[in-house]
Enzyme design. Structure first.
Site, PDB file in Angstrom:
ATOM      1  N   HIS A 277     -13.267  15.499  23.164  1.00  0.00           N
ATOM      2  CA  HIS A 277     -13.153  14.207  23.845  1.00  0.00           C
ATOM      3  C   HIS A 277     -13.476  13.084  22.865  1.00  0.00           C
ATOM      4  O   HIS A 277     -14.147  13.292  21.851  1.00  0.00           O
ATOM      5  CB  HIS A 277     -14.114  14.145  25.028  1.00  0.00           C
ATOM      6  CG  HIS A 277     -13.718  15.019  26.173  1.00  0.00           C
ATOM      7  ND1 HIS A 277     -14.189  14.814  27.441  1.00  0.00           N
ATOM      8  CD2 HIS A 277     -12.899  16.101  26.244  1.00  0.00           C
ATOM      9  CE1 HIS A 277     -13.681  15.730  28.255  1.00  0.00           C
ATOM     10  NE2 HIS A 277     -12.896  16.528  27.539  1.00  0.00           N
TER      11      HIS A 277
ATOM     12  N   CYS B 244     -19.503  14.339  27.931  1.00  0.00           N
ATOM     13  CA  CYS B 244     -19.705  13.233  26.990  1.00  0.00           C
ATOM     14  C   CYS B 244     -21.005  12.497  27.290  1.00  0.00           C
ATOM     15  O   CYS B 244     -21.708  12.075  26.368  1.00  0.00           O
ATOM     16  CB  CYS B 244     -18.510  12.288  27.029  1.00  0.00           C
ATOM     17  SG  CYS B 244     -16.997  13.054  26.390  1.00  0.00           S
TER      18      CYS B 244
ATOM     19  N   CYS C 258     -17.296  11.280  30.814  1.00  0.00           N
ATOM     20  CA  CYS C 258     -17.356  12.455  31.684  1.00  0.00           C
ATOM     21  C   CYS C 258     -18.749  13.080  31.556  1.00  0.00           C
ATOM     22  O   CYS C 258     -19.524  12.689  30.672  1.00  0.00           O
ATOM     23  CB  CYS C 258     -16.270  13.458  31.297  1.00  0.00           C
ATOM     24  SG  CYS C 258     -16.634  14.377  29.777  1.00  0.00           S
TER      25      CYS C 258
ATOM     26  N   GLU D 172     -15.501  10.460  22.966  1.00  0.00           N
ATOM     27  CA  GLU D 172     -16.904  10.129  22.733  1.00  0.00           C
ATOM     28  C   GLU D 172     -17.577  11.177  21.841  1.00  0.00           C
ATOM     29  O   GLU D 172     -18.332  10.829  20.928  1.00  0.00           O
ATOM     30  CB  GLU D 172     -17.656  10.021  24.069  1.00  0.00           C
ATOM     31  CG  GLU D 172     -17.160   8.910  24.964  1.00  0.00           C
ATOM     32  CD  GLU D 172     -16.043   9.338  25.925  1.00  0.00           C
ATOM     33  OE1 GLU D 172     -15.839   8.641  26.934  1.00  0.00           O
ATOM     34  OE2 GLU D 172     -15.368  10.367  25.670  1.00  0.00           O
TER      35      GLU D 172
END
Length: 157
Positions: free
Chosen positions: A54, A87, A84, A56
């Site tokens: 992801h 993250c 999310c 991040e």
């Protein structure tokens, strides 16, 4: 235009550009320290076949490498979407001091990135979760924990 807006626009631009290049979903992130960009990240789930890739997490990993440390408590994160659960965990582990985000998790859910199940699962007792979880060999596993607890030369994090 403020620096904050410029950093957020970079995260948003990354989310669109890297999505269009086929790396993954529309997510971008920027780690900033002392009003300067330390690292950029973007979603690479599709291009890397890595569900943890992801934006991040990518940005945090890169920032940690650039700064040669895991503690990013003097950094801020600008991300195109509210993080999310995975993250968010990475953000707390990195000790990011502040997060700025563009889209909300509800906006993400509306386009197919719905994290509601994960938030619900976290709240459940282990035995009630959708994915079965069973503790196995706790006494053996605890040897590493006991050894860690007794070390005097450990770096706490």
């Amino acid at each position: 235009m403020s620096d904050k807006q410029a950093f957020m626009r970079k995260a948003i631009r990354l989310s669109l550009e890297k999505m269009e290049e086929g790396f993954g979903g529309p997510f971008g992130a920027v780690v900033v320290r002392n009003n300067a960009v330390v690292a950029y990240g973007y979603n690479q789930v599709l291009s890397s076949n890595d569900p943890t890739a992801h934006a991040e997490v990518d940005a945090i990993r890169k920032a940690s490498q650039v700064l040669s440390r895991f503690d990013l408590s003097d950094c801020e994160l600008y991300t195109s979407c509210e993080p999310c659960p995975m993250c968010l965990g990475a953000i707390y582990w990195a000790r990011i001091r502040k997060v700025y985000y563009g889209n909300t998790r509800q906006d993400a859910a509306a386009i197919g990135f719905d994290d509601a199940l994960i938030y619900e699962e976290i709240e459940k007792p282990v035995g009630d979760r959708t994915i079965p979880m069973e503790q196995l060999l706790p006494q053996e596993a605890n040897i590493a924990f006991s050894t860690w607890a007794q070390r005097t030369d450990k770096t706490k994090y």
